[in-house]
Design a protein around this motif. Structure first.
Motif, PDB file in Angstrom:
ATOM      1  N   VAL A 150      41.580 -36.893   4.476  1.00 38.97           N
ATOM      2  CA  VAL A 150      40.931 -35.493   5.102  1.00 38.97           C
ATOM      3  C   VAL A 150      40.154 -34.733   4.231  1.00 38.97           C
ATOM      4  O   VAL A 150      39.293 -34.343   4.377  1.00 38.97           O
ATOM      5  N   PRO A 151      40.881 -34.455   3.018  1.00 45.83           N
ATOM      6  CA  PRO A 151      40.123 -33.877   1.991  1.00 45.83           C
ATOM      7  C   PRO A 151      39.008 -34.307   1.478  1.00 45.83           C
ATOM      8  O   PRO A 151      38.104 -33.824   0.996  1.00 45.83           O
ATOM      9  N   LEU A 152      39.005 -35.898   1.434  1.00 47.18           N
ATOM     10  CA  LEU A 152      37.479 -36.330   1.168  1.00 47.18           C
ATOM     11  C   LEU A 152      36.426 -36.323   2.011  1.00 47.18           C
ATOM     12  O   LEU A 152      35.317 -35.854   1.405  1.00 47.18           O
ATOM     13  N   TRP A 153      36.937 -36.290   3.187  1.00 47.91           N
ATOM     14  CA  TRP A 153      35.732 -35.982   4.239  1.00 47.91           C
ATOM     15  C   TRP A 153      35.387 -34.464   4.114  1.00 47.91           C
ATOM     16  O   TRP A 153      34.230 -34.015   4.354  1.00 47.91           O
ATOM     17  N   TYR A 154      36.221 -33.664   3.774  1.00 51.57           N
ATOM     18  CA  TYR A 154      35.792 -32.222   3.749  1.00 51.57           C
ATOM     19  C   TYR A 154      34.905 -32.030   2.462  1.00 51.57           C
ATOM     20  O   TYR A 154      33.986 -31.313   2.679  1.00 51.57           O
ATOM     21  N   ARG A 155      35.304 -32.561   1.515  1.00 52.03           N
ATOM     22  CA  ARG A 155      34.449 -32.378   0.347  1.00 52.03           C
ATOM     23  C   ARG A 155      33.027 -33.186   0.660  1.00 52.03           C
ATOM     24  O   ARG A 155      31.938 -32.674   0.047  1.00 52.03           O
ATOM     25  N   SER A 156      32.947 -34.220   1.151  1.00 53.58           N
ATOM     26  CA  SER A 156      31.758 -34.848   1.728  1.00 53.58           C
ATOM     27  C   SER A 156      30.906 -33.876   2.446  1.00 53.58           C
ATOM     28  O   SER A 156      29.729 -33.992   2.241  1.00 53.58           O
ATOM     29  N   ALA A 157      31.580 -33.188   3.467  1.00 53.84           N
ATOM     30  CA  ALA A 157      30.805 -32.372   4.385  1.00 53.84           C
ATOM     31  C   ALA A 157      30.165 -31.228   3.385  1.00 53.84           C
ATOM     32  O   ALA A 157      29.109 -30.914   3.791  1.00 53.84           O
ATOM     33  N   VAL A 158      30.676 -30.588   2.548  1.00 50.44           N
ATOM     34  CA  VAL A 158      30.310 -29.835   1.571  1.00 50.44           C
ATOM     35  C   VAL A 158      28.972 -30.196   0.864  1.00 50.44           C
ATOM     36  O   VAL A 158      28.063 -29.490   0.743  1.00 50.44           O
ATOM     37  N   VAL A 159      29.328 -31.410   0.368  1.00 53.09           N
ATOM     38  CA  VAL A 159      28.162 -32.019  -0.662  1.00 53.09           C
ATOM     39  C   VAL A 159      26.970 -32.267   0.401  1.00 53.09           C
ATOM     40  O   VAL A 159      25.714 -31.881  -0.088  1.00 53.09           O
ATOM     41  N   ALA A 160      27.349 -32.767   1.610  1.00 56.31           N
ATOM     42  CA  ALA A 160      26.201 -33.035   2.559  1.00 56.31           C
ATOM     43  C   ALA A 160      25.259 -31.945   2.979  1.00 56.31           C
ATOM     44  O   ALA A 160      24.171 -32.022   3.377  1.00 56.31           O
ATOM     45  N   THR A 161      25.838 -30.671   2.788  1.00 58.29           N
ATOM     46  CA  THR A 161      25.043 -29.408   3.316  1.00 58.29           C
ATOM     47  C   THR A 161      23.747 -29.470   2.136  1.00 58.29           C
ATOM     48  O   THR A 161      22.946 -28.361   2.619  1.00 58.29           O
ATOM     49  N   ASP A 162      23.846 -30.020   1.030  1.00 59.00           N
ATOM     50  CA  ASP A 162      22.353 -29.865   0.259  1.00 59.00           C
ATOM     51  C   ASP A 162      21.306 -30.146   1.003  1.00 59.00           C
ATOM     52  O   ASP A 162      20.349 -29.686   1.039  1.00 59.00           O
ATOM     53  N   GLU A 163      21.429 -31.328   1.890  1.00 56.88           N
ATOM     54  CA  GLU A 163      19.943 -31.678   2.367  1.00 56.88           C
ATOM     55  C   GLU A 163      19.852 -30.545   3.616  1.00 56.88           C
ATOM     56  O   GLU A 163      18.515 -30.344   3.898  1.00 56.88           O
ATOM     57  N   TRP A 164      20.884 -30.069   4.261  1.00 56.10           N
ATOM     58  CA  TRP A 164      20.475 -29.107   5.301  1.00 56.10           C
ATOM     59  C   TRP A 164      20.177 -27.862   4.484  1.00 56.10           C
ATOM     60  O   TRP A 164      19.116 -27.328   5.320  1.00 56.10           O
ATOM     61  N   ALA A 165      20.478 -27.333   3.617  1.00 60.01           N
ATOM     62  CA  ALA A 165      19.908 -26.361   2.937  1.00 60.01           C
ATOM     63  C   ALA A 165      18.594 -26.472   2.681  1.00 60.01           C
ATOM     64  O   ALA A 165      17.702 -25.300   2.737  1.00 60.01           O
ATOM     65  N   ALA A 166      17.995 -27.533   2.100  1.00 57.33           N
ATOM     66  CA  ALA A 166      16.462 -27.971   1.586  1.00 57.33           C
ATOM     67  C   ALA A 166      15.830 -27.929   2.927  1.00 57.33           C
ATOM     68  O   ALA A 166      14.761 -27.061   2.880  1.00 57.33           O
ATOM     69  N   ALA A 167      16.283 -28.288   3.776  1.00 56.16           N
ATOM     70  CA  ALA A 167      15.441 -28.406   5.440  1.00 56.16           C
ATOM     71  C   ALA A 167      15.379 -26.839   5.820  1.00 56.16           C
ATOM     72  O   ALA A 167      14.094 -26.629   6.203  1.00 56.16           O
ATOM     73  N   VAL A 168      16.403 -26.009   5.727  1.00 56.52           N
ATOM     74  CA  VAL A 168      16.155 -24.766   6.106  1.00 56.52           C
ATOM     75  C   VAL A 168      15.437 -23.716   5.244  1.00 56.52           C
ATOM     76  O   VAL A 168      14.535 -22.992   5.725  1.00 56.52           O
ATOM     77  N   ARG A 169      15.528 -24.174   3.917  1.00 57.99           N
ATOM     78  CA  ARG A 169      14.658 -23.294   3.087  1.00 57.99           C
ATOM     79  C   ARG A 169      13.229 -23.843   3.375  1.00 57.99           C
ATOM     80  O   ARG A 169      12.349 -22.912   3.234  1.00 57.99           O
ATOM     81  N   ALA A 170      12.910 -24.967   3.650  1.00 58.05           N
ATOM     82  CA  ALA A 170      11.615 -25.487   3.929  1.00 58.05           C
ATOM     83  C   ALA A 170      10.865 -24.816   5.238  1.00 58.05           C
ATOM     84  O   ALA A 170       9.973 -24.457   5.567  1.00 58.05           O
ATOM     85  N   LEU A 171      11.967 -24.692   6.115  1.00 54.13           N
ATOM     86  CA  LEU A 171      11.613 -24.058   7.576  1.00 54.13           C
ATOM     87  C   LEU A 171      11.304 -22.817   7.366  1.00 54.13           C
ATOM     88  O   LEU A 171      10.340 -22.487   7.911  1.00 54.13           O
ATOM     89  N   VAL A 172      11.847 -22.082   6.586  1.00 48.99           N
ATOM     90  CA  VAL A 172      11.453 -20.499   6.279  1.00 48.99           C
ATOM     91  C   VAL A 172      10.207 -20.504   5.481  1.00 48.99           C
ATOM     92  O   VAL A 172       9.469 -19.614   5.885  1.00 48.99           O
ATOM     93  N   ASN A 173      10.217 -21.117   4.511  1.00 47.16           N
ATOM     94  CA  ASN A 173       9.004 -20.977   3.581  1.00 47.16           C
ATOM     95  C   ASN A 173       7.668 -21.388   4.398  1.00 47.16           C
ATOM     96  O   ASN A 173       6.563 -20.825   4.029  1.00 47.16           O
ATOM     97  N   LEU A 174       7.718 -22.600   5.202  1.00 47.36           N
ATOM     98  CA  LEU A 174       6.606 -22.981   5.963  1.00 47.36           C
ATOM     99  C   LEU A 174       6.216 -22.333   7.259  1.00 47.36           C
ATOM    100  O   LEU A 174       5.263 -22.275   7.809  1.00 47.36           O
ATOM    101  N   GLY A 175       7.576 -21.672   7.835  1.00 46.95           N
ATOM    102  CA  GLY A 175       7.230 -21.129   9.096  1.00 46.95           C
ATOM    103  C   GLY A 175       7.137 -19.741   9.227  1.00 46.95           C
ATOM    104  O   GLY A 175       6.798 -19.455  10.412  1.00 46.95           O
TER     105      GLY A 175
END
Length: 317
Positions: free
Chosen positions: A231-256
């Motif tokens: 369970v802690p491994l999947w939690y940590r993996s979820a935190v690291v996986a937010t990097d791509e989500w953050a990049a997509a939202v940043r692009a959404l704001v800048n381009l939108g």
């Protein structure tokens, strides 16, 4: 066939990979590791046992789809608990915020006075960890996942005063399809690990509850312990996986920003200070009841069809 593929690669793909697939994994673990160990009179559970391999496959398929749909519907609650916003007592929330602020400060201190023994790769990892926190102390939440998500939730407001939490639907409707699709699918990996985390916890609880009627209690107990350890491994993996989500939202704001302003009948100012004033007004208009003062406040930014926008940016800012 092409339309089917487009549908799968759209919202259906996020549902399938983010929620149905981890549900299938967790149900498979339950059926293979716990199910065969149950003995005795189990009542209704005995009648639900699959008689053949085909029955087991159908049970796994329909169970995975049903559980995935339920988890998808509950995703807001599931995320908010992991972020510390739901079902957390006030003292735990405050303690978590203090711990996270202290951890963020330690990372900043190490970056400001780096150890000469740290390699460039280790420094890069520290920068990644620092970027998973909001820039302002008052925005720091009680958990790592809360901060990793909060950093891009505040991005639009921090840079442009464009509150993506309030204007999300308008922003998604205004941007090009590829940009909105990237923003929708970028959280799939995070959903996957969140669903896997909750599923593992649920299977572990079921395994512990089944210990009194288990034939091989050591095996069932070992399976529960392994699931809890993951369970802690999947939690940590979820935190690291937010990097791509953050990049997509940043692009959404800048381009939108520009398409959103056009769709709202506004003209994007050239000056950043004036643009921040405009988005602050748009956010306020969306959150509060209408006030006649909005007529004058929006006048510098409204675009008349076929005519140049006459704005008094200096007065508005």
């Amino acid at each position: 066939m092409g339309d089917i593929a487009k549908g799968v690669l759209g919202g259906g793909w996020s549902l399938l990979v983010g929620w149905v697939l981890p549900s299938a994994i967790n149900l498979a673990v339950l059926l293979l590791a716990v199910g065969p160990q149950l003995r005795g009179d189990l009542g209704a559970l005995d009648r639900m046992r699959p008689g053949t391999a085909g029955d087991a496959a159908l049970l796994l398929l329909f169970g995975s789809i049903l559980l995935g749909l339920v988890l998808n519907a509950l995703q807001t609650l599931l995320y908010r608990f992991l972020e510390g916003y739901v079902l957390w007592p006030a003292w735990a929330y405050d303690h978590g915020c203090r711990v996270q602020r202290a951890r963020r400060q330690r990372i900043k201190d190490r970056l400001e006075t780096p150890d000469a023994r740290l390699s460039p790769i280790r420094l890069g990892v520290l920068h990644e960890r620092a970027e998973r926190y909001p820039h302002r102390d008052e925005q720091v939440g009680p958990t790592s996942l809360a901060n990793a998500i909060r950093r891009f939730e505040e991005y639009g407001h921090d840079r442009y005063r464009l509150d993506t939490q309030v204007l999300w639907n308008e922003l998604m409707a205004a941007v090009p399809p590829q940009t909105s699709r990237a923003a929708e699918t970028s959280r799939t990996s995070v959903d996957f690990f969140v669903a896997l985390l909750y599923g593992h916890a649920g299977v572990a609880v079921a395994a512990l509850a089944a210990l009194p009627v288990a034939e091989d209690r050591a095996l069932v107990l070992s399976a529960a312990a392994l699931l809890c350890a993951l369970v802690p491994l999947w939690y940590r993996s979820a935190v690291v996986a937010t990097d791509e989500w953050a990049a997509a939202v940043r692009a959404l704001v800048n381009l939108g920003r520009k398409p959103l302003a056009d769709a709202l009948g506004l003209e994007l100012p050239q000056e950043l200070a004036a643009e921040r004033t405009m988005w602050r007004l748009v956010t306020r208009m969306s959150r509060r009841p209408y006030h006649p003062a909005a007529e004058e406040a929006f006048a510098p930014f409204r675009a008349a069809p076929g005519e140049p926008c006459l704005r008094r940016c200096g007065d508005a800012s």
